[in-house]
Design a protein around this motif. Structure first.
Motif, PDB file in Angstrom:
ATOM      1  N   UNK A  31       0.090  -1.181  -0.286  1.00 34.83           N
ATOM      2  CA  UNK A  31      -0.078  -0.401   0.301  1.00 34.83           C
ATOM      3  C   UNK A  31       0.655   1.232  -0.149  1.00 34.83           C
ATOM      4  N   UNK A  32       0.647   2.029  -1.008  1.00 34.76           N
ATOM      5  CA  UNK A  32       1.613   2.870  -1.351  1.00 34.76           C
ATOM      6  C   UNK A  32       1.051   4.034  -0.164  1.00 34.76           C
ATOM      7  N   UNK A  33       1.633   5.498  -0.139  1.00 31.89           N
ATOM      8  CA  UNK A  33       1.446   6.736   0.792  1.00 31.89           C
ATOM      9  C   UNK A  33       0.668   7.538  -0.319  1.00 31.89           C
ATOM     10  N   UNK A  34      -0.798   7.959   0.547  1.00 33.24           N
ATOM     11  CA  UNK A  34      -1.367   8.769  -0.378  1.00 33.24           C
ATOM     12  C   UNK A  34      -1.429  10.687  -0.205  1.00 33.24           C
ATOM     13  N   UNK A  35      -0.477  10.550   0.735  1.00 27.28           N
ATOM     14  CA  UNK A  35       0.061  11.884   1.463  1.00 27.28           C
ATOM     15  C   UNK A  35       1.816  11.791   1.404  1.00 27.28           C
ATOM     16  N   UNK A  36       2.706  13.624   0.877  1.00 29.07           N
ATOM     17  CA  UNK A  36       3.753  13.471   0.918  1.00 29.07           C
ATOM     18  C   UNK A  36       4.322  13.234   2.812  1.00 29.07           C
ATOM     19  N   UNK A  37       5.720  12.510   2.150  1.00 26.53           N
ATOM     20  CA  UNK A  37       5.963  12.523   4.409  1.00 26.53           C
ATOM     21  C   UNK A  37       6.518  13.569   4.443  1.00 26.53           C
ATOM     22  N   UNK A  38       6.755  13.624   5.562  1.00 26.42           N
ATOM     23  CA  UNK A  38       7.030  14.811   6.326  1.00 26.42           C
ATOM     24  C   UNK A  38       7.752  15.618   5.682  1.00 26.42           C
ATOM     25  N   UNK A  39       9.610  15.194   5.352  1.00 25.89           N
ATOM     26  CA  UNK A  39      10.612  15.472   4.291  1.00 25.89           C
ATOM     27  C   UNK A  39       9.619  15.736   3.163  1.00 25.89           C
ATOM     28  N   UNK A  40       9.139  15.757   2.320  1.00 29.79           N
ATOM     29  CA  UNK A  40       8.922  16.472   1.773  1.00 29.79           C
ATOM     30  C   UNK A  40       7.750  17.187   1.583  1.00 29.79           C
ATOM     31  N   UNK A  41       7.037  17.184   2.379  1.00 29.48           N
ATOM     32  CA  UNK A  41       5.644  17.942   2.246  1.00 29.48           C
ATOM     33  C   UNK A  41       6.308  19.212   2.773  1.00 29.48           C
ATOM     34  N   UNK A  42       7.617  19.304   3.856  1.00 31.26           N
ATOM     35  CA  UNK A  42       8.496  20.653   4.290  1.00 31.26           C
ATOM     36  C   UNK A  42       8.607  21.347   2.882  1.00 31.26           C
ATOM     37  N   UNK A  43       9.447  21.064   1.648  1.00 33.56           N
ATOM     38  CA  UNK A  43       9.705  21.284   0.723  1.00 33.56           C
ATOM     39  C   UNK A  43       8.406  21.899   0.007  1.00 33.56           C
ATOM     40  N   UNK A  44       6.959  21.548  -0.463  1.00 30.07           N
ATOM     41  CA  UNK A  44       5.770  21.944  -1.156  1.00 30.07           C
ATOM     42  C   UNK A  44       5.458  22.901  -0.062  1.00 30.07           C
ATOM     43  N   UNK A  45       5.421  22.790   1.511  1.00 37.05           N
ATOM     44  CA  UNK A  45       5.403  24.126   2.170  1.00 37.05           C
ATOM     45  C   UNK A  45       5.766  25.592   1.981  1.00 37.05           C
ATOM     46  N   UNK A  46       7.289  25.316   2.358  1.00 34.31           N
ATOM     47  CA  UNK A  46       7.689  25.853   2.444  1.00 34.31           C
ATOM     48  C   UNK A  46       7.514  26.987   0.594  1.00 34.31           C
ATOM     49  N   UNK A  47       8.090  26.669  -0.007  1.00 43.57           N
ATOM     50  CA  UNK A  47       7.388  26.784  -1.394  1.00 43.57           C
ATOM     51  C   UNK A  47       6.037  27.245  -1.682  1.00 43.57           C
ATOM     52  N   UNK A  48       4.924  27.049  -1.212  1.00 42.18           N
ATOM     53  CA  UNK A  48       4.235  28.020  -1.500  1.00 42.18           C
ATOM     54  C   UNK A  48       3.544  29.569  -1.731  1.00 42.18           C
ATOM     55  N   UNK A  49       4.125  30.024  -0.217  1.00 44.85           N
ATOM     56  CA  UNK A  49       4.349  31.311   0.099  1.00 44.85           C
ATOM     57  C   UNK A  49       5.548  32.101  -0.965  1.00 44.85           C
ATOM     58  N   UNK A  50       6.508  31.597  -1.957  1.00 41.36           N
ATOM     59  CA  UNK A  50       7.584  32.287  -3.138  1.00 41.36           C
ATOM     60  C   UNK A  50       6.396  32.209  -4.185  1.00 41.36           C
ATOM     61  N   UNK A  51       7.086  32.984  -5.230  1.00 43.38           N
ATOM     62  CA  UNK A  51       6.913  33.286  -6.426  1.00 43.38           C
ATOM     63  C   UNK A  51       7.780  34.078  -6.947  1.00 43.38           C
ATOM     64  N   UNK A  52       7.809  33.682  -8.468  1.00 36.49           N
ATOM     65  CA  UNK A  52       9.062  35.317  -9.291  1.00 36.49           C
ATOM     66  C   UNK A  52       9.851  34.116  -9.525  1.00 36.49           C
ATOM     67  N   UNK A  53      11.170  35.222  -9.249  1.00 34.96           N
ATOM     68  CA  UNK A  53      12.797  34.925  -8.749  1.00 34.96           C
ATOM     69  C   UNK A  53      13.091  33.943  -7.716  1.00 34.96           C
ATOM     70  N   UNK A  54      12.667  34.761  -6.951  1.00 38.05           N
ATOM     71  CA  UNK A  54      13.026  33.460  -5.532  1.00 38.05           C
ATOM     72  C   UNK A  54      12.158  32.228  -5.470  1.00 38.05           C
ATOM     73  N   UNK A  55      11.435  31.995  -6.428  1.00 37.63           N
ATOM     74  CA  UNK A  55      11.012  30.606  -5.662  1.00 37.63           C
ATOM     75  C   UNK A  55      11.477  30.068  -7.317  1.00 37.63           C
ATOM     76  N   UNK A  56      12.326  30.820  -8.312  1.00 39.87           N
ATOM     77  CA  UNK A  56      13.299  30.222  -8.988  1.00 39.87           C
ATOM     78  C   UNK A  56      14.481  29.310  -8.741  1.00 39.87           C
ATOM     79  N   UNK A  57      14.722  30.113  -7.869  1.00 42.88           N
ATOM     80  CA  UNK A  57      15.401  30.356  -7.511  1.00 42.88           C
ATOM     81  C   UNK A  57      15.879  29.126  -6.669  1.00 42.88           C
ATOM     82  N   UNK A  58      15.185  29.288  -5.638  1.00 41.23           N
ATOM     83  CA  UNK A  58      14.679  28.167  -4.496  1.00 41.23           C
ATOM     84  C   UNK A  58      14.036  26.635  -5.115  1.00 41.23           C
ATOM     85  N   UNK A  59      13.202  26.572  -6.104  1.00 46.31           N
ATOM     86  CA  UNK A  59      13.109  25.517  -6.577  1.00 46.31           C
ATOM     87  C   UNK A  59      14.001  23.951  -7.103  1.00 46.31           C
TER      88      UNK A  59
END
Length: 205
Positions: free
Chosen positions: A124-152
């Motif tokens: 049975x595979x997970x349907x939600x991201x593990x904490x390690x991966x969810x942390x990256x998604x949450x961090x980039x939700x507040x970013x956009x433009x050049x800041x997002x590009x660099x971080x991503x």
């Protein structure tokens, strides 16, 4: 009188002989029917046994390291798709947007293949991201433009280096199907790393 007696004797012998042949024929027919019935029964039994054996062979268990690999790879693949979609919306650089689209396409395909593999092994595979991966998604939700590009793109370089190391390890796994999946996906990840490094060099200036 003698003729009558002889005729009667011949008639008696014929009738008796026919009766013996008839009994013999009936006996043979009965034996044949019994044999045929036994053969059909044996054949039916073999079919049932073969079906059970086939079912058992299809239920291929996996070892713990293969199981752990599939679970983490599933979460990582989902993260790649989610961030790829985000890159197309929030990114300002054309290379970043193109990279994001590539992540959605390639990791979406790999995720589907992994899901099929896991289902065949009753994993049975997970349907939600593990904490390690969810942390990256949450961090980039507040970013956009050049800041997002660099971080991503910086994150994508580091992430794909880790992925490649994990998939290379999985190519040595005892589970043949997991080994095959890792071997098939590994060249794609290396291509992604090359793309990420080139895009990162542009947006990090």
């Amino acid at each position: 009188m003698k003729k009558l007696t002889i005729s009667s004797l011949i008639a008696f012998m014929l009738v008796t002989g026919f009766g013996c042949n008839s009994n013999k024929s009936n006996s043979e027919n009965s034996t044949d029917n019994t044999s045929a019935s036994g053969t059909a029964s044996d054949s039916s039994g073999m079919t049932s046994s073969d079906t059970t054996a086939s079912s058992t062979m299809n239920a291929t268990p996996t070892n713990q390291s293969a199981n752990d690999f599939m679970l983490k790879a599933a979460s990582g693949g989902m993260m790649e798709v989610e961030l790829g979609k985000m890159a197309q919306e929030k990114g300002s650089n054309a290379d970043v947007k193109a990279f994001g689209q590539k992540m959605v396409e390639d990791h979406g395909k790999a995720n589907a293949e992994l899901k099929t593999l896991a289902a065949a092994k009753n994993v049975t595979l997970p349907v939600d991201l593990i904490a390690e991966h969810q942390k990256h998604v949450d961090a980039m939700k507040a970013m956009s433009g050049a800041d997002f590009d660099k971080h991503y793109m910086s994150m994508m370089v580091d992430d794909h280096k880790k992925d490649i190391a994990e998939f290379e390890k999985a190519t040595q796994n005892e589970d043949a199907e997991v080994k095959g999946f890792a071997s098939k996906t590994l060249p794609v990840l290396k291509m992604h790393l090359d793309m990420a490094q080139k895009a990162n060099a542009k947006v990090s200036k």
